[in-house]
Enzyme design. Structure first.
Site, PDB file in Angstrom:
ATOM      1  N   LYS A 106      -4.203   8.465 -30.088  1.00 50.41           N
ATOM      2  CA  LYS A 106      -3.726   9.789 -29.689  1.00 50.41           C
ATOM      3  C   LYS A 106      -4.742  10.877 -29.063  1.00 50.41           C
ATOM      4  O   LYS A 106      -5.801  11.021 -29.859  1.00 50.41           O
ATOM      5  CB  LYS A 106      -2.611  10.327 -30.766  1.00 50.41           C
ATOM      6  CG  LYS A 106      -1.884  11.285 -30.104  1.00 50.41           C
ATOM      7  CD  LYS A 106      -0.575  10.754 -29.482  1.00 50.41           C
ATOM      8  CE  LYS A 106       0.500  11.579 -29.609  1.00 50.41           C
ATOM      9  NZ  LYS A 106       1.668  10.667 -29.065  1.00 50.41           N
TER      10      LYS A 106
HETATM   11  N1  GLU Z   1       3.380   9.612 -25.103  1.00 49.84           N
HETATM   12  C1  GLU Z   1       3.451   8.319 -25.614  1.00 49.84           C
HETATM   13  C2  GLU Z   1       2.645   7.983 -26.792  1.00 49.84           C
HETATM   14  O1  GLU Z   1       1.357   8.335 -27.068  1.00 49.84           O
HETATM   15  C3  GLU Z   1       2.908   7.391 -24.342  1.00 49.84           C
HETATM   16  C4  GLU Z   1       2.916   6.165 -24.729  1.00 49.84           C
HETATM   17  C5  GLU Z   1       2.135   5.405 -23.499  1.00 49.84           C
HETATM   18  O2  GLU Z   1       2.785   5.340 -22.395  1.00 49.84           O
HETATM   19  O3  GLU Z   1       0.956   4.909 -23.454  1.00 49.84           O
HETATM   20  O4  GLU Z   1       3.392   7.459 -27.873  1.00 49.84           O
END
Ligand code: GLU
Length: 415
Positions: A106
């Protein structure tokens, strides 16, 4: 919990419940909890008013044993490293639950995009990517959109990464279609939430979806598409709240009209003429069957959980429920389908985008939707099996499944 919930602490408490069921050793717990790599970067930006501001950015790569690190990039004024850690670890468990070959990461920048121009946001995104590009890439770490970021942000990521590394569309997902994005990616997270809600409400709880009353907090990418698909499946969306307002209608809101309203009114449902306005702070206490938190983390707490009248909760947001609220829902017999299953449709279609980029051959929307449903419903059944075997909550069942998969991969690699 009051004020600010510590997401990392919450996620680790949830982890321990599943680890207890699996009798995991302290060593294995430490190995699985500890992020692989954490980076903080400072980004000086010359703002349009001439001042120089130094923004903070983070990327946490939690675990990459099952594949490249994968996870969103969010912009938020309150973002702190501990939140990024928590969300990165959730992504490790999420990709394991749906069994796609990725780890969990993240990233984010502490900034308020509502107070910045498009040009300032572009500069900030480019600085962030250029500082991190040595740890990113199609086989290392693949970012995607998250809170306050979108396909345009991902286009800047692609371009900035490409300046040093050449054209590599698989380095980022959630791109615009014109730059190698995937059909169905924009709708994917909300669609997955709707599919999980349908499955839980009909097969698990034995009700009819036609006429089922849905309550939503958040009408951004996740909430609006969840509402759209549930409406198409015959459910009634009776109340929707966001940061700026809330609207309800017992007979069901006209979701297509609300969808257009929000998209033409800076994303908010406030001012929608097809329903009665109400205080968004009372969203949890609204009358309904299925509750979908689809905005921020840490909103269902010891204080708000007792207000809930729905009998099914489906988590569109990441980490919307504190451990205290989890316990309250369990005691009250409210079924909760957790984030790492319910909102995994997004990363699943991101996986398809990555595959299509690597092979440079694209699939149409029907094929993407069919593949997404197959993966999510398989994951749903896999979690259900754990829930039945251990007599636990769906969150713990999903974590048990994920921990087993990640632990196995660790062991096979020799750890
Ligand atoms: N916002 C999502 C997450 O980080 C995106 C996931 C993705 O498409 O990789 O959980």
């Amino acid at each position: 919990m009051d004020g600010r919930t510590n997401l990392f602490e919450s996620v680790n408490r949830q982890f321990d419940e599943a680890a207890d069921i699996l009798n995991l050793s302290q060593e294995m717990r430490e190995l699985l909890k500890t992020p692989y790599r954490e980076i903080t970067v400072a980004m000086p930006i010359r703002m349009e008013d001439g001042t120089l501001r130094v923004f903070k950015g983070y990327r946490v790569q939690h675990n990459g044993v099952r594949g490249p690190q994968k996870g969103g990039l969010r912009f938020h004024p309150d973002l702190v490293l501990d939140d990024v850690r928590a969300l990165a670890s959730l992504n490790t468990w999420k990709t394991a639950v749906v069994n796609i070959p990725f780890g969990g990461a993240k990233g984010g920048i502490q900034c308020d995009p509502a107070k910045m121009s498009l040009h300032e946001l572009e500069m900030l995104t480019r600085r962030y990517i250029s500082k991190l590009s040595m740890v990113l890439g199609p086989t290392r770490d693949v970012p995607s959109p998250d809170l306050n970021t979108n396909a345009q942000t991902m286009a800047w990521v692609l371009d900035e990464y490409g300046r040093k590394n050449g054209y590599q569309p698989a380095c980022v997902t959630g791109k615009p279609l014109e730059l190698g994005g995937s059909q169905g990616r924009e709708a994917a997270t909300g669609r997955g939430v709707a599919l999980c809600a349908r499955e839980a409400w009909t097969r698990l709880l034995g009700h009819d979806l036609a006429g089922a009353r849905v309550i939503l907090q958040g009408f951004g990418n996740v909430g609006s598409f969840a509402a759209k698909f549930l409406h198409e499946m015959g459910a009634r969306v009776v109340a929707v709240a966001d940061r700026d307002g809330a609207v309800r209608r017992a007979e069901g809101l006209d979701v297509p009209a609300l969808f257009v309203h929000a998209r033409t009114n800076r994303g908010t449902v406030a001012g929608f003429p097809g329903g009665e306005a109400f205080d968004p702070g009372t969203i949890w206490a609204q009358e309904g069957d299925i509750l979908i938190p689809a905005a921020l983390g840490g909103v269902l707490t010891q204080a708000t959980a007792p207000e809930v009248r729905a009998s099914l909760i489906v988590e569109g947001a990441n980490a919307p429920t504190t451990p205290e609220a989890d316990r309250i829902f369990w005691e009250r017999g409210i079924t909760l389908i957790p984030d790492i299953l319910a909102n995994a449709g997004g990363v699943t279609v991101s996986y398809f985008e990555w595959v299509q980029n690597l092979q440079q051959l694209f699939w149409d929307e029907a094929e993407i939707f069919e593949k997404e449903e197959k993966i999510l419903m398989q994951a749903f059944r896999d979690v259900e099996e754990k829930v039945k075997r251990h007599g636990c909550t769906w969150r713990t069942g999903a974590l048990v499944l994920a921990l087993e998969r990640v632990k196995k991969a660790n062991e096979l690699r020799g750890w």
